[in-house]
Design a protein around this motif. Structure first.
Motif, PDB file in Angstrom:
ATOM      1  N   LEU A 159       0.861  -1.188   0.000  1.00 15.75           N
ATOM      2  CA  LEU A 159       0.000   0.000   0.000  1.00 15.75           C
ATOM      3  C   LEU A 159       0.886   1.222   0.000  1.00 15.75           C
ATOM      4  N   GLN A 160       0.587   2.099  -0.947  1.00 13.85           N
ATOM      5  CA  GLN A 160       1.364   3.338  -1.046  1.00 13.85           C
ATOM      6  C   GLN A 160       0.543   4.469  -0.447  1.00 13.85           C
ATOM      7  N   VAL A 161       1.032   5.040   0.587  1.00 17.59           N
ATOM      8  CA  VAL A 161       0.320   6.112   1.288  1.00 17.59           C
ATOM      9  C   VAL A 161       1.250   7.309   1.352  1.00 17.59           C
ATOM     10  N   GLY A 162       0.836   8.417   0.671  1.00 20.86           N
ATOM     11  CA  GLY A 162       1.639   9.641   0.705  1.00 20.86           C
ATOM     12  C   GLY A 162       3.013   9.470   0.154  1.00 20.86           C
ATOM     13  N   GLY A 163       3.157   8.605  -0.831  1.00 17.52           N
ATOM     14  CA  GLY A 163       4.449   8.381  -1.463  1.00 17.52           C
ATOM     15  C   GLY A 163       5.337   7.489  -0.656  1.00 17.52           C
ATOM     16  N   LYS A 164       4.871   6.877   0.512  1.00 14.89           N
ATOM     17  CA  LYS A 164       5.676   5.977   1.339  1.00 14.89           C
ATOM     18  C   LYS A 164       5.073   4.602   1.301  1.00 14.89           C
ATOM     19  N   GLU A 165       5.891   3.547   1.384  1.00 11.57           N
ATOM     20  CA  GLU A 165       5.440   2.153   1.312  1.00 11.57           C
ATOM     21  C   GLU A 165       5.053   1.699   2.718  1.00 11.57           C
ATOM     22  N   SER A 166       3.843   1.094   2.827  1.00 14.27           N
ATOM     23  CA  SER A 166       3.407   0.542   4.130  1.00 14.27           C
ATOM     24  C   SER A 166       3.956  -0.842   4.317  1.00 14.27           C
ATOM     25  N   VAL A 167       3.914  -1.329   5.487  1.00 13.94           N
ATOM     26  CA  VAL A 167       4.451  -2.649   5.818  1.00 13.94           C
ATOM     27  C   VAL A 167       3.475  -3.697   5.345  1.00 13.94           C
ATOM     28  N   PRO A 168       3.932  -4.803   4.732  1.00 16.79           N
ATOM     29  CA  PRO A 168       3.007  -5.854   4.288  1.00 16.79           C
ATOM     30  C   PRO A 168       2.251  -6.416   5.466  1.00 16.79           C
ATOM     31  N   SER A 169       1.061  -6.931   5.172  1.00 11.09           N
ATOM     32  CA  SER A 169       0.214  -7.476   6.240  1.00 11.09           C
ATOM     33  C   SER A 169       0.748  -8.765   6.800  1.00 11.09           C
ATOM     34  N   GLY A 170       1.601  -9.431   6.125  1.00 15.39           N
ATOM     35  CA  GLY A 170       2.160 -10.679   6.644  1.00 15.39           C
ATOM     36  C   GLY A 170       3.044 -11.326   5.629  1.00 15.39           C
ATOM     37  N   GLU A 171       3.822 -12.297   6.075  1.00 17.58           N
ATOM     38  CA  GLU A 171       4.724 -12.987   5.186  1.00 17.58           C
ATOM     39  C   GLU A 171       3.990 -13.765   4.127  1.00 17.58           C
ATOM     40  N   ASN A 172       2.743 -14.183   4.460  1.00 15.46           N
ATOM     41  CA  ASN A 172       2.001 -14.983   3.464  1.00 15.46           C
ATOM     42  C   ASN A 172       1.556 -14.134   2.305  1.00 15.46           C
ATOM     43  N   GLN A 173       1.685 -12.773   2.358  1.00 16.52           N
ATOM     44  CA  GLN A 173       1.307 -11.907   1.252  1.00 16.52           C
ATOM     45  C   GLN A 173       2.540 -11.362   0.527  1.00 16.52           C
ATOM     46  N   ASP A 230      -7.139  13.899   2.974  1.00 20.05           N
ATOM     47  CA  ASP A 230      -8.043  13.893   4.130  1.00 20.05           C
ATOM     48  C   ASP A 230      -7.503  13.032   5.252  1.00 20.05           C
ATOM     49  N   ILE A 231      -6.984  11.861   4.916  1.00 22.19           N
ATOM     50  CA  ILE A 231      -6.440  10.955   5.941  1.00 22.19           C
ATOM     51  C   ILE A 231      -5.245  11.594   6.625  1.00 22.19           C
ATOM     52  N   GLU A 232      -4.377  12.287   5.856  1.00 24.31           N
ATOM     53  CA  GLU A 232      -3.215  12.926   6.466  1.00 24.31           C
ATOM     54  C   GLU A 232      -3.648  14.020   7.447  1.00 24.31           C
ATOM     55  N   ILE A 233      -4.690  14.804   7.049  1.00 24.30           N
ATOM     56  CA  ILE A 233      -5.188  15.868   7.965  1.00 24.30           C
ATOM     57  C   ILE A 233      -5.741  15.248   9.255  1.00 24.30           C
ATOM     58  N   MET A 234      -6.492  14.134   9.090  1.00 22.21           N
ATOM     59  CA  MET A 234      -7.084  13.463  10.248  1.00 22.21           C
ATOM     60  C   MET A 234      -5.996  12.911  11.162  1.00 22.21           C
ATOM     61  N   MET A 235      -4.942  12.329  10.544  1.00 19.27           N
ATOM     62  CA  MET A 235      -3.876  11.740  11.359  1.00 19.27           C
ATOM     63  C   MET A 235      -3.066  12.832  12.055  1.00 19.27           C
ATOM     64  N   GLU A 236      -2.922  13.974  11.424  1.00 18.70           N
ATOM     65  CA  GLU A 236      -2.215  15.068  12.075  1.00 18.70           C
ATOM     66  C   GLU A 236      -3.003  15.596  13.269  1.00 18.70           C
ATOM     67  N   GLY A 237      -4.366  15.541  13.185  1.00 16.32           N
ATOM     68  CA  GLY A 237      -5.185  16.002  14.299  1.00 16.32           C
ATOM     69  C   GLY A 237      -5.190  15.047  15.469  1.00 16.32           C
ATOM     70  N   CYS A 238      -4.814  13.834  15.277  1.00 17.55           N
ATOM     71  CA  CYS A 238      -4.783  12.815  16.348  1.00 17.55           C
ATOM     72  C   CYS A 238      -3.344  12.460  16.632  1.00 17.55           C
ATOM     73  N   GLU A 239      -2.850  12.747  17.815  1.00 16.61           N
ATOM     74  CA  GLU A 239      -1.441  12.555  18.110  1.00 16.61           C
ATOM     75  C   GLU A 239      -1.070  11.089  18.178  1.00 16.61           C
ATOM     76  N   TYR A 240      -2.012  10.236  18.575  1.00 20.84           N
ATOM     77  CA  TYR A 240      -1.663   8.811  18.738  1.00 20.84           C
ATOM     78  C   TYR A 240      -2.066   7.986  17.527  1.00 20.84           C
ATOM     79  N   ALA A 241      -2.258   8.633  16.351  1.00 24.97           N
ATOM     80  CA  ALA A 241      -2.694   7.897  15.166  1.00 24.97           C
ATOM     81  C   ALA A 241      -1.661   6.865  14.741  1.00 24.97           C
TER      82      ALA A 241
END
Length: 929
Positions: free
Chosen positions: A150-164, A187-198
């Motif tokens: 999953l590409q989020v904001g130009g950064k690669e997310s961690v795979p969900s598991g080794e089986n994928q 929108d997700i980036e704005i929401m995550m910035e508003g929540c410190e523990y996101a």
């Protein structure tokens, strides 16, 4: 390993727009273990590029760096070493073989499986997998590996598991994945910035999002329930609208019934208008076709009258007939439209045009043939007037020659050409419409002109021969000539024969016999004695006269041929076509004639080009030029073989001029053939001169002197240099010089060896001195080496003759000193020779007393007389030889004095005469004779 994978993706591959699909920790086999990572990557941009990248930790160990990358298409072989047993080693064959040892077999197998799947998906060239288990080589899944990230904001997310990972995964889960668009990501980036523990507490962030979603769903339901009243009002309005629509439909139905009858009437009117329009269109097209036929196939009455009755003799009538013929040709060549040829009127008009064409073609051909005959008759009358003047019995030959000396010219045919060129356009029309009649006119013209030119050219060459020799045969040679009136009548009647060919016989002009003038020199060694004639009696004026006559002959023939060729190309319209049908083959007789092929009348024969046809016509018309030129050349060569030099220069110049105009023309070809004959005569002249050198005989009772062929080589070279000055054929003369001079050298030596009266050295000395003087005066560049050789031979034989003739004038004294030199050679010292009994001072004085000055002078006087008998007066070498003998005698005297000074020092013995006495003796002897 997962943390390392994410770190590599973030730090190394994401900045380069690449995705990391598989990784293996390896070290090189057989070396100190330095761990590194092999990574299988693909680019995020199209087209996709697959690479194997080697990554290692930096020396400080705090970050990774990219060391080397290979394109997967360069990988040839993957060798797993063992397909059954677990083995961490494997080889990758790029441009060279890389041997690796993985940290574990599982990592190796996962990496090799990933390489196999990438090869199957992206590469046409298949990689060889050696010693790899078949379980690893399975089919590539439908979902690509890069979709597992999953590409989020130009950064690669961690795979969900080794089986994928790229080695496997849940395909259905991957299919449900939908990539976020830019608006959603923002929108997700704005929401995550508003929540410190996101990021630090994902579960708390997810619960918060869930609660907010439930609140939004409740608000949506309440909003829907609050709008129910407005929905009911909207439904009532829709019912009323439907009622209004029904009423409008009823009114439209009634209107449609009312318009139905109007529609039927309008359809009838429309059909009637269509028929009227169709009729008008047909009428317009018919009028257009009729106008086309009338405009293009209607010949004016004036043109018809011109074609039927037009005057072909006047300029105005010729112009009218030309315009009418062009108009008729345009009418006949009009491109008819489809169906026109089926019309009866068109067929009748075409037949009428065809009849007009046939009638006018016959009339034109007959008129032109009559013009040919008329011109030929007129020219023949002029020719017979000239010939008849020569043939009158008892006519004063001197007056005849005086007239012809002024009239060495060929008749001018320009008036005839000018009159015929008026018909050039009509000839072009006849050529395109009735080629059979055009071909017949062409043959008739060639027949008429060939006979006319044959008579004119033969008479012209007869006058040239008379001017060359200054004599004619007795008048009875013309007795066979018919009277001019009857001859012209006979020739004219033959021109009107049914075949259209000339059958009259030409008058034969006998060859002139050249009478040799009296008092000819008859030496067999003469280089110029050719054909019972000697050039000794032919002075420079005679040769200049021949040169001028020959040049005038060529100058008259050249414009005659060029004018006739230009007329043929213009009158018969040959220059306008690259490929013309011809009437003759390319086979040519030796006398310049041509043989024609048997073919049906009017059927053109192919000729390679219009130049070939012009050349063939010229050969037919001027078939007598080459034989007459050859006869004239033979006569000139018989008069004087040196005339071949003049003819070679003149003919070469005219050939060069003709070739510059047109190398393939008749004139260029004919003159080139004649030039070959002239060159052969020139070579024959040189060969005969060399042969006569070899046959020369010298009288045994008289002294030789300057040999005849040596003197005549001087004459030949002097004449040749004056003739070939700035000539194109200078190379031929240089070759002849080389042959002649070698023949002269060889035969001078031959005569010198055979000479009995004159010493060999005298013959060689005098003749080579003459040759050297000749070459020095003429300065012939190609004979520089021979000039040096002649000078050397002259010098050598002069010295040899001087030494041989002088001999030992003081014979006893010479014998005495020879004995002295012999004693010295045996080892006796020079100052001790006087102690020898036979060579003491008293013996020396006795010998010296035998040679007083008076005896010495007497001996020198006898020697001078002897030399004078040997040498010839022509070369005037007596004083040169005598001076050389004087120098040789003084040299001997000085030699004796030197021996006396060295072998008899202080004896006071001297010769009874001095060097000055020798000089006085030689001088007085030379003056007394």
């Amino acid at each position: 390993m997962t943390a390392i994978k994410h770190a590599l993706q973030r730090d190394i591959f994401t900045p380069n727009d690449e995705r990391l699909l598989s990784i293996v920790n390896v070290c090189k086999a057989g070396k100190k273990k330095k761990n590194c990572f092999l990574c299988a990557t693909v680019t995020t941009e199209r087209p996709v590029q697959v690479k194997v990248v080697k990554v290692k930790k930096s020396d400080k160990g705090d970050f990774y760096k990219r060391q080397i990358a290979w394109a997967l298409r360069d990988l040839a072989v993957v060798d797993a070493k063992d397909a059954i047993k677990e083995n961490p080693e494997f080889d990758l064959h790029f441009e060279k073989i890389y041997k690796w040892v993985a940290s574990s077999t599982a990592e190796k197998n996962a990496f090799i499986s990933c390489i196999w799947k990438l090869n199957q998906r992206y590469l046409r060239k298949k990689i060889d997998f050696v010693h790899v288990s078949s379980q690893l080589l399975e089919e590539l899944p439908k979902v690509t590996e890069e979709q597992q990230f999953l590409q989020v904001g130009g950064k690669e997310s961690v795979p969900s598991g080794e089986n994928q990972s790229v080695t496997g995964g849940d395909e259905e889960a991957v299919d449900e994945y939908q990539e976020l668009n830019a608006r959603e990501e923002q929108d997700i980036e704005i929401m995550m910035e508003g929540c410190e523990y996101a990021i630090s507490n994902a579960e708390a962030f997810a619960e918060r999002l869930s609660r907010e979603l439930q609140v939004l769903d409740g608000a949506n339901i309440q909003s829907i329930m609050a709008s129910e009243k407005q929905v009911n009002i909207l439904m009532k309005l829709l019912d009323e609208a439907l009622k209004e629509v029904d009423q409008i439909e009823l009114k439209l139905s009634s209107y449609e019934e009312m318009l139905q009858s109007v529609k039927e009437q309008m359809d009838q009117i429309s059909e009637s208008n269509h028929l009227i329009h169709l009729s008008n269109t047909n009428n317009v097209k018919l009028l257009s076709e009729i106008e086309f036929l009338v405009n293009h196939m209607d010949l004016a009455k004036g043109h018809i009258k011109a074609l039927q009755e037009g005057d072909l003799a006047s300029s105005r009538g010729i112009e009218a007939c030309t315009n009418a013929a062009d108009a008729l040709l345009q009418c006949m060549n009009v491109a008819l439209r489809p169906g026109h040829d089926m019309l009866l009127a068109v067929k009748q008009q075409q037949q009428r045009f065809s009849d007009l064409r046939e009638h006018f073609a016959r009339r034109l051909a007959s008129h032109l043939n009559n013009v040919f005959v008329q011109q030929f008759t007129q020219a023949l009358l002029q020719l017979y007037n000239r010939s008849y003047f020569l043939s009158v019995p008892g006519h004063d030959q001197s007056s005849t020659l005086a007239q012809h000396s002024v009239e060495l010219t060929l008749p001018n045919h320009h008036p005839f050409h000018r009159d015929l060129l008026r018909y050039a356009k009509l000839m072009e029309w006849l050529k395109s419409t009735d080629y059979g009649k055009y071909e017949g006119l062409t043959k008739n013209y060639m027949d008429y002109l060939s006979r006319l030119y044959e008579r004119e050219i033969k008479d012209f060459f007869e006058v040239a021969k008379i001017k060359m020799t200054g004599t004619t045969k007795e008048s009875k040679k013309f007795a066979t000539l018919p009277r001019k009136e009857s001859a012209v009548k006979q020739e004219t009647e033959s021109l009107h024969g049914s075949s259209g060919k000339l059958t009259g016989s030409t008058s034969s002009l006998n060859k002139l016999s050249v009478q040799s003038s009296g008092n000819r020199r008859s030496q067999s060694s003469s280089l110029l004695d050719m054909g019972n004639m000697s050039a000794s009696d032919l002075d420079v004026a005679d040769r200049t006269k021949f040169d001028k006559i020959f040049e005038q002959v060529l100058s008259e023939l050249e414009p005659l041929c060029l004018a006739e060729q230009d007329f043929i190309s213009k009158f018969f319209k040959l220059q306008q076509h690259q490929s013309m049908p011809g009437t003759m083959t390319e086979a040519e007789d030796l006398d310049g004639g041509m043989s024609s092929r048997q073919h049906n009348a009017g059927t053109p024969l192919p000729v390679s080009s219009e130049k070939d046809m012009i050349r063939q016509m010229m050969i037919k018309i001027f078939r007598c030029i080459e034989p007459e030129l050859n006869n004239l050349i033979a006569l000139g060569d018989k008069i004087d073989s040196f005339n071949s030099l003049y003819m070679l220069v003149k003919m070469s110049h005219h050939v060069w001029t003709a070739q510059n105009v047109d190398p393939a023309s008749f004139l260029s070809t004919t003159l080139g053939n004649v030039l070959v004959t002239v060159k052969r005569n020139f070579d024959k002249c040189i060969s005969n001169q060399i042969r006569q050198m070899e046959e020369v005989k010298i009288s045994k009772k008289s002294k030789v002197g300057i040999l005849p062929f040596v003197a005549e080589f001087e004459e030949f070279a002097g004449l040749a240099e004056s003739i070939f000055k700035n000539a194109e054929r200078r190379g031929d003369l240089d070759k002849a010089y080389t042959k002649l001079i070698r023949g002269v050298f060889v035969n001078v030596e031959k005569v010198a060896n055979e000479s009995q009266k004159t010493p060999r050295d005298v013959v060689m000395m005098e003749n080579f001195h003459h040759i050297f003087a000749t070459l020095s005066r003429l300065k012939i560049s190609c004979l520089e080496a021979e000039k040096k050789e002649a000078k050397q031979k002259y010098t050598d034989h002069l010295q040899s003759y001087v030494i041989y003739s002088l001999g030992q004038p003081l014979e006893k004294l010479n014998h005495f000193f020879e004995g002295v030199e012999a004693r010295v050679a045996q080892g006796i010292r020079e100052e001790e020779v006087s102690y020898q009994l036979a060579f003491n001072k008293q013996e020396l004085r006795k010998v010296i007393k035998e040679y007083p000055g008076k005896e010495v002078k007497k001996g020198l006087d006898n020697l001078y007389k002897k030399v004078d008998k040997h040498l010839c007066e022509e070369e005037n070498l007596l004083q040169v030889v005598w001076h050389s003998m004087q120098d040789e005698f003084i040299r001997q005297y000085k030699h004796f004095e030197g021996l006396i000074a060295r072998c008899y020092p202080g004896s006071g013995v001297t010769m009874e005469f001095t060097i000055q006495d020798i000089l006085d003796y030689c001088s007085s002897i030379a003056q007394s004779h």
